[in-house]
Design a protein around this motif. Structure first.
Motif, PDB file in Angstrom:
ATOM      1  N   GLN A  73     -17.461  94.050 -57.787  1.00  0.00           N
ATOM      2  CA  GLN A  73     -18.142  94.099 -58.526  1.00  0.00           C
ATOM      3  C   GLN A  73     -18.451  95.702 -58.314  1.00  0.00           C
ATOM      4  OE1 GLN A  73     -22.209  93.381 -58.935  1.00  0.00           O
ATOM      5  NE2 GLN A  73     -21.837  91.339 -59.709  1.00  0.00           N
ATOM      6  N   LYS A  74     -18.017  95.984 -56.976  1.00  0.00           N
ATOM      7  CA  LYS A  74     -17.894  97.547 -56.919  1.00  0.00           C
ATOM      8  C   LYS A  74     -17.920  97.557 -55.074  1.00  0.00           C
ATOM      9  CE  LYS A  74     -22.579  97.235 -56.895  1.00  0.00           C
ATOM     10  NZ  LYS A  74     -24.204  97.871 -57.202  1.00  0.00           N
ATOM     11  N   SER A 121     -11.208 108.204 -60.787  1.00  0.00           N
ATOM     12  CA  SER A 121     -12.301 107.810 -62.070  1.00  0.00           C
ATOM     13  C   SER A 121     -12.209 106.170 -61.659  1.00  0.00           C
ATOM     14  CB  SER A 121     -12.094 108.254 -63.342  1.00  0.00           C
ATOM     15  OG  SER A 121     -10.536 106.932 -63.245  1.00  0.00           O
ATOM     16  N   GLY A 122     -13.631 106.476 -62.997  1.00  0.00           N
ATOM     17  CA  GLY A 122     -13.680 104.312 -62.413  1.00  0.00           C
ATOM     18  C   GLY A 122     -12.844 103.491 -62.300  1.00  0.00           C
ATOM     19  N   LEU A 129      -8.268  98.670 -56.451  1.00  0.00           N
ATOM     20  CA  LEU A 129      -8.691  97.300 -56.231  1.00  0.00           C
ATOM     21  C   LEU A 129      -8.771  96.403 -56.423  1.00  0.00           C
ATOM     22  CD1 LEU A 129     -12.815  98.038 -56.253  1.00  0.00           C
ATOM     23  CD2 LEU A 129     -11.245  97.831 -54.332  1.00  0.00           C
ATOM     24  N   LEU A 130      -7.702  96.759 -57.970  1.00  0.00           N
ATOM     25  CA  LEU A 130      -7.097  94.860 -58.316  1.00  0.00           C
ATOM     26  C   LEU A 130      -5.490  95.535 -57.427  1.00  0.00           C
ATOM     27  CD1 LEU A 130      -5.982  93.011 -60.397  1.00  0.00           C
ATOM     28  CD2 LEU A 130      -5.366  95.054 -62.428  1.00  0.00           C
ATOM     29  N   ALA A 131      -4.663  96.184 -57.381  1.00  0.00           N
ATOM     30  CA  ALA A 131      -3.250  95.937 -56.312  1.00  0.00           C
ATOM     31  C   ALA A 131      -3.848  95.944 -54.975  1.00  0.00           C
ATOM     32  CB  ALA A 131      -3.218  97.633 -56.494  1.00  0.00           C
ATOM     33  N   ASP A 144     -14.978  90.119 -60.300  1.00  0.00           N
ATOM     34  CA  ASP A 144     -15.635  89.651 -60.306  1.00  0.00           C
ATOM     35  C   ASP A 144     -16.872  91.113 -60.966  1.00  0.00           C
ATOM     36  OD1 ASP A 144     -19.351  89.526 -60.435  1.00  0.00           O
ATOM     37  OD2 ASP A 144     -19.321  89.387 -58.023  1.00  0.00           O
ATOM     38  N   GLU A 145     -17.430  90.914 -62.747  1.00  0.00           N
ATOM     39  CA  GLU A 145     -17.764  91.790 -62.774  1.00  0.00           C
ATOM     40  C   GLU A 145     -16.747  93.174 -62.712  1.00  0.00           C
ATOM     41  OE1 GLU A 145     -19.582  92.167 -65.333  1.00  0.00           O
ATOM     42  OE2 GLU A 145     -21.348  90.661 -64.684  1.00  0.00           O
TER      43      GLU A 145
END
Length: 261
Positions: A73-74, A121-122, A129-131, A144-145
């Motif tokens: 999520q974060k 940026s967000g 994070l995806l990479a 997750d979100e």
């Protein structure tokens, strides 16, 4: 053989049942979305799948050597800590420049390697994070979100990137999101969770199911149809039944009310 299958999974915290008799499987190349209200056990389910939460009952069967990439999520990074995107991708295990460049390109973040993490940026942060999740060449990618806090265009662009990854890498994708019409439009199958599986099936089937409407309201069905029309320019939106079988109306008894610890 499915990549992963859950059989009668149950998780309890203290005296509260968070998940009860959850069973489903995910096959290669499939995009599956978990939807449900707050406190429905979505994050607990994902934590169980990645091995961070031990179930109290049931089994999780993974194909041998299954590689799982996970986008949380974060993630909080100390803003006083100088760290480039390239350096971040080598934590905790160093990766080559080529591996990092390939993962960033696949995530739609190919120009960010030299940027400071705190200056992203967000949307850029989530793509990094995806990479990072793509570095292991996952067979199953779990999100997750992953678009929490992004605006609607940013979320739509992120999910379009996910669809592209499925097409180019052939990985299965399991997502959790509150953006119902957007994320469902990108899915092959939707599972509606509220401590147990209320209903499951193709997006239009779930959107028309009474169990789904009871949780989210009837207006979400129209929003899904509208988004699918704008996104895919399709005119063949069937609702409720697929070849005479209404899988969305396979209901299961609800467990006792659940709360997260």
């Amino acid at each position: 053989m499915p990549l992963i299958s859950l059989q009668n999974l149950s998780v309890r915290f203290g005296g509260n049942t968070v998940l009860s008799n959850v069973s489903f499987a995910i096959s290669a190349g499939e995009i599956v979305t978990i939807v449900g209200p707050n406190g429905s056990g979505k994050s607990t389910l994902l934590r169980s799948i990645i091995g961070a939460q031990h179930p109290d009952q049931g089994q999780i069967n993974r194909s041998p050597g299954l590689r799982i990439g996970y986008v949380p999520q974060k993630l909080h990074i100390d803003p006083t800590l100088p760290m480039t995107v390239r350096r971040f991708l080598s934590l905790p295990q160093r990766v080559s420049d080529q591996q990092a460049a390939t993962a960033l390109e696949q995530a739609g973040a190919g120009q960010l390697a030299s940027r400071q993490m705190v200056n992203l940026s967000g949307g850029q942060f989530q793509r990094v994070l995806l990479a990072r999740a793509l570095l292991c060449a996952p067979q199953l990618l779990i999100l997750d979100e992953a678009t929490q806090g992004l605006d609607q265009p940013g979320s739509a662009g992120f999910y379009q990137q996910i669809e592209t990854l499925r097409e180019t890498l052939g990985c299965a994708i399991l997502m959790v999101s509150h953006e119902l019409h957007v994320v469902m439009a990108a899915s092959d199958r939707v599972i509606c969770l509220n401590g147990h599986i209320c209903c499951e099936g193709e997006p239009e089937q779930v959107a028309s199911a009474p169990e789904y409407r009871a949780l989210f309201g009837s207006g979400t069905q129209g929003a899904l149809a509208l988004y699918r029309h704008e996104h895919n320019h399709r005119h063949d939106h069937s609702c409720g039944h697929d070849h005479g079988q209404d899988t969305a109306n396979q209901t299961r008894p609800a467990p006792a009310s659940e709360t997260h610890p």
